[in-house]
Design a protein around this motif. Structure first.
Motif, mmCIF file in Angstrom:
data_model
loop_
_atom_site.group_PDB
_atom_site.id
_atom_site.type_symbol
_atom_site.label_atom_id
_atom_site.label_comp_id
_atom_site.label_asym_id
_atom_site.label_seq_id
_atom_site.Cartn_x
_atom_site.Cartn_y
_atom_site.Cartn_z
ATOM 1 N N LEU A 193 33.250 3.436 15.743
ATOM 2 C CA LEU A 193 32.892 4.811 16.101
ATOM 3 C C LEU A 193 31.986 4.786 17.337
ATOM 4 C CD1 LEU A 193 32.917 7.869 14.954
ATOM 5 C CD2 LEU A 193 30.556 7.346 14.365
ATOM 6 N N MET A 194 30.995 3.912 17.299
ATOM 7 C CA MET A 194 30.073 3.757 18.423
ATOM 8 C C MET A 194 30.849 3.410 19.699
ATOM 9 S SD MET A 194 28.581 0.885 20.083
ATOM 10 C CE MET A 194 28.525 -0.489 18.943
ATOM 11 N N LEU A 195 31.783 2.471 19.576
ATOM 12 C CA LEU A 195 32.564 2.082 20.760
ATOM 13 C C LEU A 195 33.423 3.250 21.257
ATOM 14 C CD1 LEU A 195 33.679 -1.546 19.825
ATOM 15 C CD2 LEU A 195 31.903 -0.851 21.452
ATOM 16 N N GLY A 196 33.947 4.039 20.335
ATOM 17 C CA GLY A 196 34.725 5.222 20.724
ATOM 18 C C GLY A 196 33.865 6.195 21.509
ATOM 19 N N MET A 197 32.615 6.373 21.061
ATOM 20 C CA MET A 197 31.702 7.272 21.776
ATOM 21 C C MET A 197 31.423 6.746 23.180
ATOM 22 S SD MET A 197 29.045 8.177 18.680
ATOM 23 C CE MET A 197 28.256 9.645 19.315
ATOM 24 N N TYR A 198 31.133 5.441 23.281
ATOM 25 C CA TYR A 198 30.855 4.870 24.608
ATOM 26 C C TYR A 198 32.095 4.926 25.500
ATOM 27 C CZ TYR A 198 26.159 3.049 23.767
ATOM 28 O OH TYR A 198 24.823 2.937 23.543
ATOM 29 N N ALA A 199 33.247 4.667 24.917
ATOM 30 C CA ALA A 199 34.484 4.684 25.719
ATOM 31 C C ALA A 199 34.645 6.048 26.371
ATOM 32 C CB ALA A 199 35.685 4.355 24.836
ATOM 33 N N SER A 200 34.487 7.075 25.558
ATOM 34 C CA SER A 200 34.650 8.426 26.076
ATOM 35 C C SER A 200 33.529 8.755 27.073
ATOM 36 C CB SER A 200 34.629 9.401 24.905
ATOM 37 O OG SER A 200 34.917 10.691 25.351
ATOM 38 N N ARG A 227 22.807 8.417 24.977
ATOM 39 C CA ARG A 227 23.654 8.962 26.037
ATOM 40 C C ARG A 227 24.566 10.030 25.452
ATOM 41 N NH1 ARG A 227 24.110 4.648 30.106
ATOM 42 N NH2 ARG A 227 23.098 2.802 29.245
ATOM 43 N N THR A 228 24.740 11.088 26.244
ATOM 44 C CA THR A 228 25.703 12.098 25.808
ATOM 45 C C THR A 228 26.389 12.668 27.036
ATOM 46 O OG1 THR A 228 26.049 14.031 24.406
ATOM 47 C CG2 THR A 228 24.106 14.066 25.828
ATOM 48 N N VAL A 229 27.420 13.452 26.788
ATOM 49 C CA VAL A 229 28.187 14.034 27.881
ATOM 50 C C VAL A 229 27.893 15.521 27.945
ATOM 51 C CG1 VAL A 229 30.536 14.710 28.495
ATOM 52 C CG2 VAL A 229 30.039 12.328 27.954
ATOM 53 N N ARG A 230 27.497 15.997 29.102
ATOM 54 C CA ARG A 230 27.282 17.442 29.276
ATOM 55 C C ARG A 230 28.457 18.018 30.060
ATOM 56 N NH1 ARG A 230 25.019 18.728 25.842
ATOM 57 N NH2 ARG A 230 23.033 17.892 25.155
ATOM 58 N N THR A 231 29.228 18.836 29.422
ATOM 59 C CA THR A 231 30.347 19.472 30.120
ATOM 60 C C THR A 231 30.055 20.962 30.246
ATOM 61 O OG1 THR A 231 31.446 19.846 28.032
ATOM 62 C CG2 THR A 231 32.058 17.850 29.225
ATOM 63 N N ALA A 232 30.938 21.648 30.939
ATOM 64 C CA ALA A 232 30.744 23.086 31.148
ATOM 65 C C ALA A 232 30.723 23.836 29.817
ATOM 66 C CB ALA A 232 31.862 23.627 32.041
ATOM 67 N N TYR A 233 31.426 23.284 28.846
ATOM 68 C CA TYR A 233 31.548 24.020 27.573
ATOM 69 C C TYR A 233 30.567 23.502 26.521
ATOM 70 C CZ TYR A 233 34.486 19.902 26.970
ATOM 71 O OH TYR A 233 34.961 18.615 26.944
ATOM 72 N N SER A 234 29.734 22.543 26.866
ATOM 73 C CA SER A 234 28.872 21.909 25.865
ATOM 74 C C SER A 234 28.054 22.898 25.050
ATOM 75 C CB SER A 234 27.909 20.925 26.527
ATOM 76 O OG SER A 234 28.572 19.721 26.789
ATOM 77 N N THR A 235 27.569 23.938 25.727
ATOM 78 C CA THR A 235 26.669 24.852 25.006
ATOM 79 C C THR A 235 27.340 26.184 24.719
ATOM 80 O OG1 THR A 235 25.789 25.499 27.134
ATOM 81 C CG2 THR A 235 24.558 23.825 25.915
ATOM 82 N N PRO A 264 30.640 14.953 22.964
ATOM 83 C CA PRO A 264 30.058 16.176 23.534
ATOM 84 C C PRO A 264 28.993 16.817 22.632
ATOM 85 C CG PRO A 264 32.457 16.253 23.600
ATOM 86 C CD PRO A 264 32.068 15.117 22.706
ATOM 87 N N ILE A 265 28.917 16.425 21.354
ATOM 88 C CA ILE A 265 27.962 17.083 20.458
ATOM 89 C C ILE A 265 26.943 16.126 19.870
ATOM 90 C CG2 ILE A 265 29.378 19.051 19.801
ATOM 91 C CD1 ILE A 265 30.423 17.555 17.448
ATOM 92 N N TYR A 266 27.021 14.854 20.211
ATOM 93 C CA TYR A 266 26.091 13.901 19.613
ATOM 94 C C TYR A 266 25.764 12.810 20.633
ATOM 95 C CZ TYR A 266 23.722 12.084 15.519
ATOM 96 O OH TYR A 266 22.767 11.711 14.631
ATOM 97 N N TYR A 267 24.773 12.005 20.332
ATOM 98 C CA TYR A 267 24.358 10.947 21.253
ATOM 99 C C TYR A 267 24.995 9.621 20.868
ATOM 100 C CZ TYR A 267 20.789 14.293 22.466
ATOM 101 O OH TYR A 267 20.149 15.421 22.864
ATOM 102 N N ALA A 268 25.338 8.856 21.890
ATOM 103 C CA ALA A 268 25.783 7.476 21.654
ATOM 104 C C ALA A 268 24.597 6.539 21.836
ATOM 105 C CB ALA A 268 26.891 7.104 22.627
ATOM 106 N N PHE A 269 24.426 5.640 20.907
ATOM 107 C CA PHE A 269 23.471 4.534 21.065
ATOM 108 C C PHE A 269 23.968 3.383 20.194
ATOM 109 C CE2 PHE A 269 21.419 5.634 17.028
ATOM 110 C CZ PHE A 269 21.628 7.004 16.950
#
Ligand SMILES: Nc1ncnc2c1ncn2[C@@H]1O[C@H](COP(=O)(O)OP(=O)(O)O)[C@@H](O)[C@H]1O
Ligand SMILES: [Mg+2]
Lengths: 287, 234
Positions: free
Chosen positions: A44-51, A120-128, A210-215
Motif C-alpha cells: 500500500l505504501m509503495l502504491g502511494m509513493y508510486a502515484s 508526502r501528499t499530492v495537492r490537485t485542483a480537486y483536493s479540497t 490525494p486524501i492521505y499522506y505517504a510515509f
C-alpha cells in the motif's frame, strides 16, 4: 442530529470502500495461497509513493496513475511470489511469518532510505473540493476513491465468477488436490492470485494519495485495519471482505464522532475480541 | 497403455510403495484391490504426479510421465477421480463440470461432452445450478465421475467410487464404470469392494503393504483361494 448521522454514514462508507479494496487483496492471497501477507501494508505504501512520484515527476493525475500502478503492481506481485513466497509455500507457518514480516521490514527501510521519513501528499485542483447538498458535505476525492474502489472490487468479483481462470482460482481455494487433478496449474494460479492481491492494494495506495499522506510506515496503520476486516469478513470470503471493510469504515466514523478519533485502534481491538469470542469464523466465513 | 516399473514412493521417511509394477492395456478395465492402508491411493497419486515417485519409471502411451507436474499428466489424458470425491463444494454442479474440462483440449469439446455426461447422469442436469456441497452422497459421486469425464480422459482412474454408498447405488456405480469403458475409455479401478470390482475387471492386481502380491485375470483372481479367504471371507 439526523443530518449528522447521515453525514457519518457517508463518511464511514467512503472510507470503508478503500478499506475493502485493501482487505480483499489480503483475503484473496490468504484464501488461495494460505499465506498471511504481513507485507501487505508495505505494498500500500509503495502504491502511494508510486502515484506520488508519477505526479511529482511527470504530472500524472493520481487517478490516471492507476493505469500504470495496477499492471506494474501485478507484475511486482508475480515476481515477489516467484522469489519470496513460492519457496516457503509448504514451509511451517513460522517460516512463512518470518518471510513476509521480513519483507515488510525491508520495504519500510528501503522507503526510508530513498524517500526519508517526510510526509508526502499530492495537492490537485480537486483536493479540497466538496459537494454540498442539504446540509451534507461530501469530499470529492473521497467520493472518487470510493467509486473507483467499488468498481475495482466489482471487476475482481466478476473475474472470479465468470472467467475460466477466475473459477480455477476459486476451485483451488476450495479443494486444492482436486484442482490439481483437474489439470489446473497450481503454481500459475498462486502467481495470478498473488499478483491480483498486490495490484489491488497498490491501486488502493494510488487512490489514497490525494486524501492521505505517504510515509515509510504508513502501511502499518492500514494493515491493522485490514486484518480486522479480514477476520470480521471471515478469512476466505471476498464478499465478506467487502462488507467487513464498509462496516469498519462506519465504525471508525461513528466512534470518532461519539467517542474520540484517538480511540479508533482500541475500538478495532474490541471488535477483534468480540468476533473471536462470539463468531470466530467471521460474518461470512465457512469454517 | 500405462506401465509402472518398480515404483517406490514415500511419505517423509516412511516408504508407502515398494517396487510396484503393473501394466494396463488399452481398452481394458484393470482393478487394484487391497485392504485399507495397502497403498492403493498412493499408487494413483504417484501416477497423477501429486506424490513424488522416488524411483522406478512410469510410461504412458510410450512417453515417460513420472514426476511430471499433475496438470501435464491430466493434459496427456490420465485423469483421476479421487477418493472421497473432493468436489468444489461452494460451486454449482455446472461449474464443477466446467472445471473438469479445464485443459485446453477438453475445453474445446465442452458442450458436446456435457451432453454425453448428462445423458449418463440425468439427475445432474436437473441439479445443475445447485451447489455441489448440497448434493446427496450418491449424486456427489455421480458428479465426481462426471467431472472426471469432462476432462476427456484416455485413462480414467477411480479411487474407491463405491465408498459410503448404499448397496443399490454401489451396483449402479459399477454399471457406470462398465458403460464408460464400453465407450472406449480405459479404466483403472481401485476398490475395497473386491467382489464387484473383480467381477467387472479384465485384469487385477492385489496390493498388500505397498507391494503387488498377486496379479492376473479378474476371474482368475476371484477364484484364487488366498483372495477368497482374505478379502471375500469365504
Ligand atoms: N498423507 C499421508 N501422510 C503420511 N502417510 C500416509 C499419507 N497417506 C497415506 N499414508 C500411509 O500410506 C499407506 C498407504 O495409504 P493409502 O495409499 O492411502 O492406502 P489405501 O488407499 O490402499 O487405503 C498407509 O500406511 C497410510 O497410513
Ligand atoms: Mg485409499
Amino acid at each position: 442530529m439526523l443530518a449528522t448521522v447521515i453525514q457519518l454514514i457517508i463518511n464511514g462508507l467512503l472510507l470503508g470502500g478503500i478499506y475493502a479494496l485493501i482487505s480483499i487483496g489480503l483475503t484473496l492471497i490468504f484464501g488461495v495461497l494460505e499465506i498471511i501477507n504481513f507485507a501487505h501494508g508495505e505494498f500500500l505504501m509503495l502504491g502511494m509513493y508510486a502515484s506520488y512520484w508519477l505526479f511529482q515527476l511527470f504530472g500524472v493525475d493520481p487517478y490516471l496513475s492507476l493505469l500504470m500502478v495496477i499492471p506494474t503492481f501485478f507484475l511486482v506481485g508475480l515476481a515477489v511470489q516467484r522469489i519470496i513466497i513460492q519457496p516457503i509455500i509448504n514451509a511451517p507457518p513460522l517460516n512463512q511469518i518470518f518471510a513476509t514480516v521480513g519483507l515488510s521490514l525491508v520495504l519500510q527501510n528501503v522507503a526510508l532510505f530513498f524517500w526519508k521519513a517526510d510526509y508526502r501528499t499530492v495537492r490537485t485542483a480537486y483536493s479540497t473540493l466538496c459537494l454540498k447538498t442539504g446540509g451534507l458535505m461530501i469530499s470529492l476525492p473521497r467520493l472518487v476513491a470510493f467509486v473507483l474502489a467499488i468498481a475495482m472490487i466489482s471487476a475482481l468479483l466478476m473475474f472470479l465468477k465468470r472467467t475460466y481462470t477466475g473459477k480455477a482460482i476459486r476451485a483451488l481455494a476450495q479443494e486444492k488436490r482436486a484442482a490439481m487433478l483437474m489439470g489446473i496449474n497450481v503454481y500459475r494460479m498462486y502467481q495470478i492470485a498473488f499478483g491480483i492481491g498486490i495490484a489491488c492494494v497498490g491501486a488502493a495506495g494510488a487512490i489514497l494519495i490525494p486524501i492521505y499522506y505517504a510515509f515509510p510506515t504508513v502501511g502499518a496503520l492500514f494493515v491493522l485495519i485490514a486484518f480486522v476486516v479480514v477476520i470480521l469478513g471471515g478469512y476466505n470470503s471476498l464478499v465478506g471482505a467487502l462488507i467487513g471493510g464498509l462496516i469498519i469504515g462506519l465504525v471508525e466514523a461513528f466512534s470518532g464522532f461519539f467517542l474520540s478519533p484517538h480511540l479508533k485502534e482500541a475500538v478495532y481491538f474490541v471488535i477483534f475480541i468480540l468476533i473471536l469470542l462470539f463468531r470466530p469464523t467471521g460474518l461470512f466465513g465457512r469454517g | 497403455m500405462l506401465s509402472l516399473e518398480n515404483i517406490s514412493a514415500y511419505y517423509g521417511d516412511v516408504q508407502a510403495l515398494r517396487d510396484i509394477s503393473l501394466r494396463i492395456k488399452e481398452g481394458k478395465i484393470v482393478t487394484i484391490i487391497g485392504s485399507n492402508g495397502a497403498g492403493k491411493s498412493t499408487t494413483l497419486n504417484t501416477i497423477s504426479g501429486v506424490l513424488r515417485c522416488a524411483s522406478g519409471k512410469i510410461e504412458f502411451l510410450g512417453g515417460r510421465i513420472e514426476n511430471l507436474p499433475p496438470h501435464q499428466i491430466v493434459e496427456l489424458g490420465v485423469v483421476q477421480i479421487p477418493e472421497a470425491r473432493l468436489l468444489f463444494p461452494y460451486m454449482t454442479v455446472l461449474e464443477n463440470l466446467e472445471l473438469g474440462a479445464y485443459t485446453p483440449k477438453a475445453r474445446k469439446g465442452k458442450e458436446q461432452n456435457q451432453e454425453i455426461v448428462f445423458g449418463l447422469f440425468p439427475v445432474l442436469e436437473e441439479r445443475k445450478t445447485q451447489l455441489a456441497g448440497t448434493l446427496s452422497g450418491g449424486e456427489q459421486q455421480m458428479l465426481a465421475i462426471a467431472r472426471g469425464l469432462m476432462a476427456r480422459p484416455k485413462l480414467l482412474m477411480l479411487d474407491e467410487p463405491s465408498l459410503g454408498l448404499a448397496p443399490l447405488l454401489v451396483k449402479q456405480v459399477f454399471g457406470t464404470v462398465k458403460e464408460i469403458n464400453a465407450q472406449g475409455i480405459t479404466v483403472l479401478l481401485v476398490e475395497q469392494n473386491v467382489f464387484h470390482s473383480l467381477s467387472i475387471a479384465d485384469e487385477a492386481y492385489v496390493l498388500e503393504n505397498g507391494r503387488v502380491v498377486l496379479g492376473g485375470g479378474g476371474k482368475e483372481i476371484l477364484e484364487n483361494p488366498r483372495v477368497k479367504e482374505a478379502y471375500l471371507g469365504i
